[in-house]
Structure formats: structure tokens, C-alpha cells
Design a protein around this motif. Structure first.
Motif, PDB file in Angstrom:
ATOM      1  N   GLY A   1       0.776  -1.222   0.000  1.00 20.80           N
ATOM      2  CA  GLY A   1       0.000   0.000   0.000  1.00 20.80           C
ATOM      3  C   GLY A   1       0.814   1.281   0.000  1.00 20.80           C
TER       4      GLY A   1
ATOM      5  N   GLU B   1       0.490   6.203  10.268  1.00 22.63           N
ATOM      6  CA  GLU B   1      -0.705   5.522  10.754  1.00 22.63           C
ATOM      7  C   GLU B   1      -0.888   5.939  12.201  1.00 22.63           C
ATOM      8  OE1 GLU B   1      -2.604   2.558  13.207  1.00 22.63           O
ATOM      9  OE2 GLU B   1      -0.427   2.586  13.048  1.00 22.63           O
TER      10      GLU B   1
ATOM     11  N   THR C   1      -5.105   6.399   1.690  1.00 20.63           N
ATOM     12  CA  THR C   1      -5.451   4.979   1.773  1.00 20.63           C
ATOM     13  C   THR C   1      -4.510   4.262   2.742  1.00 20.63           C
ATOM     14  OG1 THR C   1      -4.049   4.525  -0.141  1.00 20.63           O
ATOM     15  CG2 THR C   1      -6.384   4.885  -0.570  1.00 20.63           C
ATOM     16  N   GLY C   2      -4.998   3.178   3.311  1.00 26.20           N
ATOM     17  CA  GLY C   2      -4.232   2.418   4.279  1.00 26.20           C
ATOM     18  C   GLY C   2      -3.012   1.757   3.671  1.00 26.20           C
ATOM     19  N   PHE C   3      -2.019   1.510   4.531  1.00 21.55           N
ATOM     20  CA  PHE C   3      -0.792   0.855   4.094  1.00 21.55           C
ATOM     21  C   PHE C   3      -0.207   0.079   5.259  1.00 21.55           C
ATOM     22  CE2 PHE C   3       0.155   5.286   5.207  1.00 21.55           C
ATOM     23  CZ  PHE C   3       1.036   5.114   6.257  1.00 21.55           C
TER      24      PHE C   3
ATOM     25  N   ARG D   1      -3.169  -1.742   7.511  1.00 20.32           N
ATOM     26  CA  ARG D   1      -3.986  -1.158   6.443  1.00 20.32           C
ATOM     27  C   ARG D   1      -5.448  -1.590   6.473  1.00 20.32           C
ATOM     28  NH1 ARG D   1      -0.163  -4.248   3.829  1.00 20.32           N
ATOM     29  NH2 ARG D   1      -0.893  -6.115   2.794  1.00 20.32           N
ATOM     30  N   ASP D   2      -5.764  -2.714   7.094  1.00 21.45           N
ATOM     31  CA  ASP D   2      -7.148  -3.171   7.182  1.00 21.45           C
ATOM     32  C   ASP D   2      -7.702  -3.103   8.609  1.00 21.45           C
ATOM     33  OD1 ASP D   2      -7.269  -3.825   4.420  1.00 21.45           O
ATOM     34  OD2 ASP D   2      -6.195  -5.689   4.827  1.00 21.45           O
TER      35      ASP D   2
ATOM     36  N   PHE E   1      -5.013   6.738   8.457  1.00 17.38           N
ATOM     37  CA  PHE E   1      -3.804   6.939   7.664  1.00 17.38           C
ATOM     38  C   PHE E   1      -3.793   8.342   7.105  1.00 17.38           C
ATOM     39  CE2 PHE E   1      -4.828   2.525   7.863  1.00 17.38           C
ATOM     40  CZ  PHE E   1      -3.606   1.945   8.140  1.00 17.38           C
TER      41      PHE E   1
END
Length: 156
Positions: free
Chosen positions: A72, A117, A138-140, A144-145, A151
Motif C-alpha cells: 500500500g 498511521e 489509503t491504508g498501508f 492497512r485493514d 492513515f
């Protein structure tokens, strides 16, 4: 107040990292399990800082290069890690000073975006980052999930 570049495994950095992990356990109920190695923060692909007040370590933060698009990240990213200020040193602008040094260092190392994050359980961190120009992205990485994670990123 003095801010020094140190190795991620320097005893003062380890002490502050242990304190930030305790803070995460209090606020989130778990440690940050992101795999970190001291070499990740070695210049020119990273930097780790500790701030001292009267010889005592009171704040820390670092950045590491990230190019793993499959996780990500975008090529040229830098990631902020382990930003922390001890309770007795909060409210003095230390985190903002450390963040500014980290951003300058990452930019000078050729990084094009700084990402991080954090979470809603850290409102002080969110306030710092948003007031410093970070916006949602977007998440990384490892989290990330994760529903607890937010983020943010900023072009350098």
C-alpha cells in the motif's frame, strides 16, 4: 531542549519506545506490532531522533523509507514511526519540532511523501498531524485493514 540523532536501538530510544508501547496498550488495548529494525532508521533511508531535557530523554520520533507498493505504499514514501512525548514534557511543541526535522530529513533524502498511521484514540496526534498539513490517505502496511487505524500523508 536538545534534539539528537540516535540509533533506534540506543538505550534512550528503547526506553521511549517502551513507553509509547505502554501508551498504545492503554489507549488501544494492544502494542504496535509493526516489524521495526534499527537499520530501517539509518540515514539516508531513515532517521531517528530523541529530545532531551536536562539530560533526560523526553520525546522521540523517526522516519523510514517505504517503497513496497504491494503493502500500500507508493514509491518514494517515508513513514513516521514512534512519535512520542512523555507526559511531563507535553504541551511544549516537542512533537511539532521533531516532526519538522523528520520532514526536512526525508525531503533531503529524496522522499516525496510522508505517511503515517495513527488512530482516533490519539486525538493529540491527530491534531498535530492535521495542523501540520497531513490529510487522509489509503491504508498501508501492517494495519492497512485495521478498523482502529487512520492513515494520513503529506507531500514533501
Amino acid at each position: 531542549m536538545e534534539i539528537k540523532e540516535v540509533a533506534y536501538d540506543h538505550p534512550d530510544a528503547v526506553e521511549l519506545s517502551d513507553q509509547v508501547q505502554a501508551e498504545y496498550r492503554t489507549r488501544f488495548g494492544y502494542d504496535d506490532t509493526t516489524p521495526l529494525r534499527p537499520s530501517y532508521f539509518d540515514p539516508p533511508r531513515g532517521l531517528y531522533l530523541v529530545a532531551y531535557e536536562n539530560g533526560a530523554p523526553v520525546a522521540s520520533g523517526g522516519w523510514r523509507a517505504q517503497d513496497a507498493e504491494d503493502e500500500g505504499y507508493a514509491y518514494g514514501d517515508a513513514e513516521v514511526k514512534r512519535m512520542y512525548v512523555t507526559p511531563g514534557a507535553r504541551g511544549q511543541g516537542l512533537a511539532r519540532r521533531i516532526l519538522a526535522v523528520l520532514e526536512t530529513s526525508a525531503r533531503e533524502a529524496g522522499r516525496i511523501r510522508m505517511g503515517l498511521e495513527t488512530g482516533e484514540a490519539l486525538p493529540e496526534a491527530l491534531a498535530l498531524y492535521t495542523s501540520s498539513g497531513y490529510t487522509p490517505t489509503t491504508g498501508f502496511g501492517v494495519y492497512r485493514d485495521n478498523a482502529d487505524s487512520l492513515f494520513l500523508a503529506k507531500p514533501l
